[in-house]
Design an enzyme around this catalytic site. Structure first.
Site, PDB file in Angstrom:
ATOM      1  N   GLU A  12       0.817  -1.223   0.000  1.00 52.02           N
ATOM      2  CA  GLU A  12       0.000   0.000   0.000  1.00 52.02           C
ATOM      3  C   GLU A  12       0.850   1.273   0.000  1.00 52.02           C
ATOM      4  OE1 GLU A  12      -4.102  -1.675   2.034  1.00 52.02           O
ATOM      5  OE2 GLU A  12      -2.462  -1.146   3.365  1.00 52.02           O
ATOM      6  N   ASP A 196     -11.884  -6.337  -3.272  1.00 50.42           N
ATOM      7  CA  ASP A 196     -12.702  -7.556  -3.218  1.00 50.42           C
ATOM      8  C   ASP A 196     -14.099  -7.195  -2.725  1.00 50.42           C
ATOM      9  OD1 ASP A 196     -10.812  -7.493  -0.577  1.00 50.42           O
ATOM     10  OD2 ASP A 196     -12.848  -8.110  -0.083  1.00 50.42           O
TER      11      ASP A 196
HETATM   12  N1  ADE Z   1      -9.168  -5.276   3.194  1.00 47.74           N
HETATM   13  C1  ADE Z   1      -9.414  -5.559   1.912  1.00 47.74           C
HETATM   14  N2  ADE Z   1     -10.418  -6.435   1.794  1.00 47.74           N
HETATM   15  C2  ADE Z   1     -10.840  -6.707   3.045  1.00 47.74           C
HETATM   16  C3  ADE Z   1     -11.841  -7.541   3.577  1.00 47.74           C
HETATM   17  N3  ADE Z   1     -12.622  -8.292   2.793  1.00 47.74           N
HETATM   18  N4  ADE Z   1     -11.981  -7.590   4.930  1.00 47.74           N
HETATM   19  C4  ADE Z   1     -11.189  -6.844   5.720  1.00 47.74           C
HETATM   20  N5  ADE Z   1     -10.217  -6.052   5.271  1.00 47.74           N
HETATM   21  C5  ADE Z   1     -10.041  -5.965   3.942  1.00 47.74           C
END
Ligand code: ADE
Length: 230
Positions: A12, A196
């Protein structure tokens, strides 16, 4: 002005370190802090490692030891709002800790006595972010971010967080950074690009899109610096 730029994972902050090229590395409290300068701005950059405890330590250190006057968080998040897709950029308006639960005493989820459920980000920074995103042709949406020490990869849990906190995205650091910055009166803002959908495929999607989504978020941070140096 001294500005802290913080991420949770190496990926990041890598786009930022690659952009600045020259920086000083300082080891402190089991972590590395990178000092750079950019057009008159003093920058202090760090990734905390994942989770609320690490993020609180790093945010506190950036402010108390390194003297950060503003803090920008850059990273990735899981989408809770179905309108958000991989790569989309979110700027938090407020953040809550979804894993704080003293509901046994009649309190709402996320509530900490003498605190509140949500911490608000700095309105001026959010405003600047919108202006910068528009000028760069980047789509940026405002949203509520729910933070907890869990990678969310389950539809039932995802829906619970979304409906309980009206949250648009979930991650593992933002709200703890918000608590620190709020307590120490340091204006802050949290930017997240979606990696995601926080569902059963989240792990695969995260692995696939961590780098590209982190780059999207970092792009906005760099454009913010151009505006903040004025
Ligand atoms: N960071 C990126 N995706 C995530 C997720 N599904 N749950 C927690 N932190 C995250």
């Amino acid at each position: 002005m001294k500005i802290a730029i913080m991420g949770a994972m190496y990926e990041e902050i890598t786009p930022l370190l690659e952009f600045f090229k020259t920086y000083e590395t300082i080891e402190y409290a089991n972590n590395r802090y990178y000092k750079a300068s950019y057009q008159g701005l003093e920058l202090i950059i760090a990734y905390s490692k994942i989770g609320k405890v690490n993020a609180s330590l790093t945010a506190s250190t950036l402010i108390e030891k390194f003297g950060a006057e503003k803090l920008l968080f850059s990273g990735v998040a899981g989408a809770l709002n179905p309108a958000l897709k991989v790569g989309d950029l979110v700027v938090a308006t407020r953040l809550a800790q979804h894993d704080v639960d003293i509901s046994a005493f009649g309190h709402p989820f996320g509530y900490i006595p003498e605190g509140c459920v949500y911490v608000q980000t700095d309105e001026t920074l959010v405003h600047i972010a919108h202006r910068v995103a528009k000028a760069q042709g980047l789509k940026l949406v405002e949203g509520i971010i729910a933070t907890g020490d869990q990678f969310i990869c389950d539809s039932t849990k995802k829906e619970w967080i979304r409906s309980t906190f009206q949250a648009d995205a979930t991650e593992m650091e933002g709200a703890s950074v918000a608590v620190v910055c709020d307590a120490l009166h340091v204006p802050f803002c949290v930017f997240r690009a979606i990696s995601d959908a926080a569902d059963m495929d989240a792990g695969f999607s995260f692995d696939e899109f961590l780098v590209s989504s982190a780059q999207e978020s970092a792009k906005l941070i760099l454009a913010m610096l151009d505006e903040l140096k004025r």
